[in-house]
Write a protein that holds these residues in place. Structure first.
Motif, PDB file in Angstrom:
ATOM      1  N   GLU A 185      18.414  19.272  57.173  1.00  0.00           N
ATOM      2  CA  GLU A 185      19.782  19.266  56.640  1.00  0.00           C
ATOM      3  C   GLU A 185      19.841  19.976  55.291  1.00  0.00           C
ATOM      4  O   GLU A 185      20.759  20.763  55.023  1.00  0.00           O
ATOM      5  CB  GLU A 185      20.289  17.826  56.490  1.00  0.00           C
ATOM      6  N   ALA A 186      18.853  19.713  54.444  1.00  0.00           N
ATOM      7  CA  ALA A 186      18.812  20.376  53.145  1.00  0.00           C
ATOM      8  C   ALA A 186      18.633  21.881  53.310  1.00  0.00           C
ATOM      9  O   ALA A 186      19.261  22.692  52.601  1.00  0.00           O
ATOM     10  CB  ALA A 186      17.683  19.785  52.295  1.00  0.00           C
ATOM     11  N   PHE A 187      17.795  22.290  54.253  1.00  0.00           N
ATOM     12  CA  PHE A 187      17.566  23.718  54.492  1.00  0.00           C
ATOM     13  C   PHE A 187      18.839  24.393  54.992  1.00  0.00           C
ATOM     14  O   PHE A 187      19.149  25.521  54.599  1.00  0.00           O
ATOM     15  CB  PHE A 187      16.425  23.901  55.500  1.00  0.00           C
ATOM     16  N   ASN A 188      19.595  23.711  55.858  1.00  0.00           N
ATOM     17  CA  ASN A 188      20.842  24.292  56.357  1.00  0.00           C
ATOM     18  C   ASN A 188      21.847  24.509  55.232  1.00  0.00           C
ATOM     19  O   ASN A 188      22.560  25.514  55.198  1.00  0.00           O
ATOM     20  CB  ASN A 188      21.447  23.386  57.430  1.00  0.00           C
ATOM     21  N   VAL A 189      21.914  23.563  54.303  1.00  0.00           N
ATOM     22  CA  VAL A 189      22.810  23.732  53.155  1.00  0.00           C
ATOM     23  C   VAL A 189      22.363  24.924  52.314  1.00  0.00           C
ATOM     24  O   VAL A 189      23.174  25.716  51.835  1.00  0.00           O
ATOM     25  CB  VAL A 189      22.852  22.445  52.311  1.00  0.00           C
ATOM     26  N   ALA A 190      21.060  25.057  52.141  1.00  0.00           N
ATOM     27  CA  ALA A 190      20.525  26.172  51.359  1.00  0.00           C
ATOM     28  C   ALA A 190      20.899  27.505  51.985  1.00  0.00           C
ATOM     29  O   ALA A 190      21.309  28.454  51.298  1.00  0.00           O
ATOM     30  CB  ALA A 190      19.015  26.033  51.232  1.00  0.00           C
TER      31      ALA A 190
END
Length: 497
Positions: free
Chosen positions: A424-429
């Protein structure tokens, strides 16, 4: 932390304003209740004083009436007793008058005593040795003794008797064998009551009523001939329980519509006295005091409430000012994102919450690519525009309530993502990176590199481990050619920890 202390301070200020208003309102209500209680006590005191005064007045009037009736009744008893003597018939009229009426009560308000035979004919008159023929056989004061031997002293309804309004007192004359021998009759004129009441200093609206035991009005002041003789027992809108012997009643009476405080004298006499005083007069002084104290209380209440509102408004203004100062202290002036101070406070708070709840914490470290060269080529103003644009792209991509986007320093940004897994954090990035890439056009050609890390706090770990892991992932993105997002692997995060 400083931010947390500021937030708690603002909350205290807001609570203080509410508590100030609540305490002021409670104080006003409390003092109003106390004041109302005192006013009610004063009202009861005024009523009690008036009741005692009326009782004393009724007692004095009742004593005078009872004494005169008793004296007059003794004269009637003496006449009836002497008439039973056999020798009384053989004496002369002069001697008979002397024997019968020697001890008779005499006063200007007492009528002459008369004796009527069993047929109702006048046989003896204290006012004359040769009375004129007269028959009273159909009068109530005659028939009641003829038909009811045990009546005793009878007091008639108010009536016109011998040319004057009066009440007639009568007793039965009974022979030794119990035979009905006639009636001895006397009267008390209305002038007695007028003289008695005239000696009293009554206030306007005060009433004195003398009633017979069957609730027939014998006399009343102020005098009204239409009221005299009325039987209250026949009045359906007035109950005898309203005013019992020795009791008091406040309200509308049976005679007129004026509300009064009535007191009834408890007496063994055939007549009883009721004294009334208008309630308006009873509570006149109390009403004046209520208006005066009420005006003072209203002024004090207005002062307290207005002062409270002013203070509450000032407290609110101070809290708003502190909010603005806190906002300024925690916001980056150029980009509008949170500054490093705010970021440190938020990550500390979220790290502890995640440790308690067993949730992960995600972090993005974002850096503008080739920013120093761009800044040197196009100037600091153009560089500031690039930083503002990157901040806008970050704000558009980070929308959850608990997320915190901040300017970490220089051209570096940080995004805190509570509860975000590594993916999820990578997708936001990636969303942020692509937005920045799409935004850049013309001469404003720049990209960002993003380091991504997500850790579920464990014993012995600090949030600085998360920052270090994301920072190392950012360096990896830079080393791999920039304009990309790199997710820190669990092994590297473990090594960092």
């Amino acid at each position: 932390m400083p931010f947390q202390r500021g937030k708690e301070a603002r909350r205290r200020w807001r609570i203080s304003a509410k508590l100030l208003i609540i305490s002021s309102v409670a104080t006003v209500i409390g003092f109003s209740a106390i004041c109302a209680s005192v006013m009610l006590d004063m009202r009861r005191g005024e009523e009690e004083i008036a009741r005692q005064t009326l009782e004393n007045l009724a007692a004095g009037i009742d004593a005078d009436i009872s004494r005169n009736i008793e004296l007059y009744d003794l004269s009637l008893r003496a006449v009836a007793s002497n008439l039973e003597m056999p020798a009384i018939r053989d004496v002369s009229k002069e001697l008979r008058h002397l024997i019968l009426f020697d001890h008779a009560a005499t006063a200007k308000h007492f009528g002459a005593i008369q004796v009527f035979d069993p047929a109702g004919n006048l046989s003896i008159d204290a006012a004359s040795l040769d009375p004129r023929p007269e028959n009273r056989g159909d009068e109530e004061y005659f028939t009641v003794h003829r038909d009811h031997p045990d009546t005793g002293l009878f007091i008639s309804r108010p009536m016109l008797h011998r040319g004057a309004y009066a009440i007639v007192l009568s007793r039965r004359i009974t022979g030794e064998d119990g035979r009905f021998l006639g009636v001895v009759v006397g009267s008390i004129r209305f002038s007695y009551f007028h003289d008695l009441f005239g000696r009293l200093k009554l206030a306007p609206g005060d009433t004195i009523t003398v009633l017979r035991s069957d609730r027939t009005i014998i006399m009343r002041t102020p005098f009204d001939l239409d009221v005299i003789g009325r039987n209250l027992a026949q009045q359906l809108d007035w109950k005898s329980d309203n005013l019992k012997e020795g009791g008091a009643f406040a309200g509308k009476g049976p005679v007129d519509a004026t509300p009064r405080l009535y007191v009834r004298r408890n007496s063994a006499s055939p007549l009883y006295v009721v004294v009334g005083k208008p309630l308006e007069s009873v509570f006149n002084l109390w009403r004046t005091e209520v208006m005066r104290i009420g005006a003072i209380m209203a002024a004090l209440i207005m002062f307290v409430l207005s002062t409270t509102l002013v203070l509450a408004r000032e407290i609110g203004r101070r809290a708003d000012a502190e909010d603005k100062l806190e906002e300024m202290a925690t916001t980056d002036a150029l980009t509008g994102l949170r500054n490093r101070r705010k970021f440190d406070a938020e990550i500390e708070l979220e790290w502890r919450r995640a440790a308690r709840q067993g949730q992960p914490v995600g972090l993005l470290m974002i850096d503008a690519d080739h920013f120093k060269a761009y800044n040197d080529t196009f100037g600091h103003q153009a560089g500031d525009q690039v930083l503002v644009g990157i901040a806008i792209c970050i704000s558009d991509a980070v929308r959850r309530a608990g997320d915190c986007a901040a300017r970490f320093g220089g051209e570096e940004f940080a995004v805190l993502l509570p509860g975000a897994s590594p993916i999820e954090a990578f997708n936001v990035a990636e969303t942020i990176r692509l937005k920045v890439e799409q935004w850049c056009e013309g001469e404003l050609i720049t990209t960002v590199s993003v380091g991504v890390a997500s850790i579920k706090p464990a014993a012995g770990q600090q949030w600085s481990n998360l920052v270090e892991a994301a920072d190392k992932a950012l360096y990896a993105a830079k080393a791999n050619g920039r304009n990309q997002s790199v997710l820190a692997s669990p092994q590297k995060i473990a090594l960092v920890a």
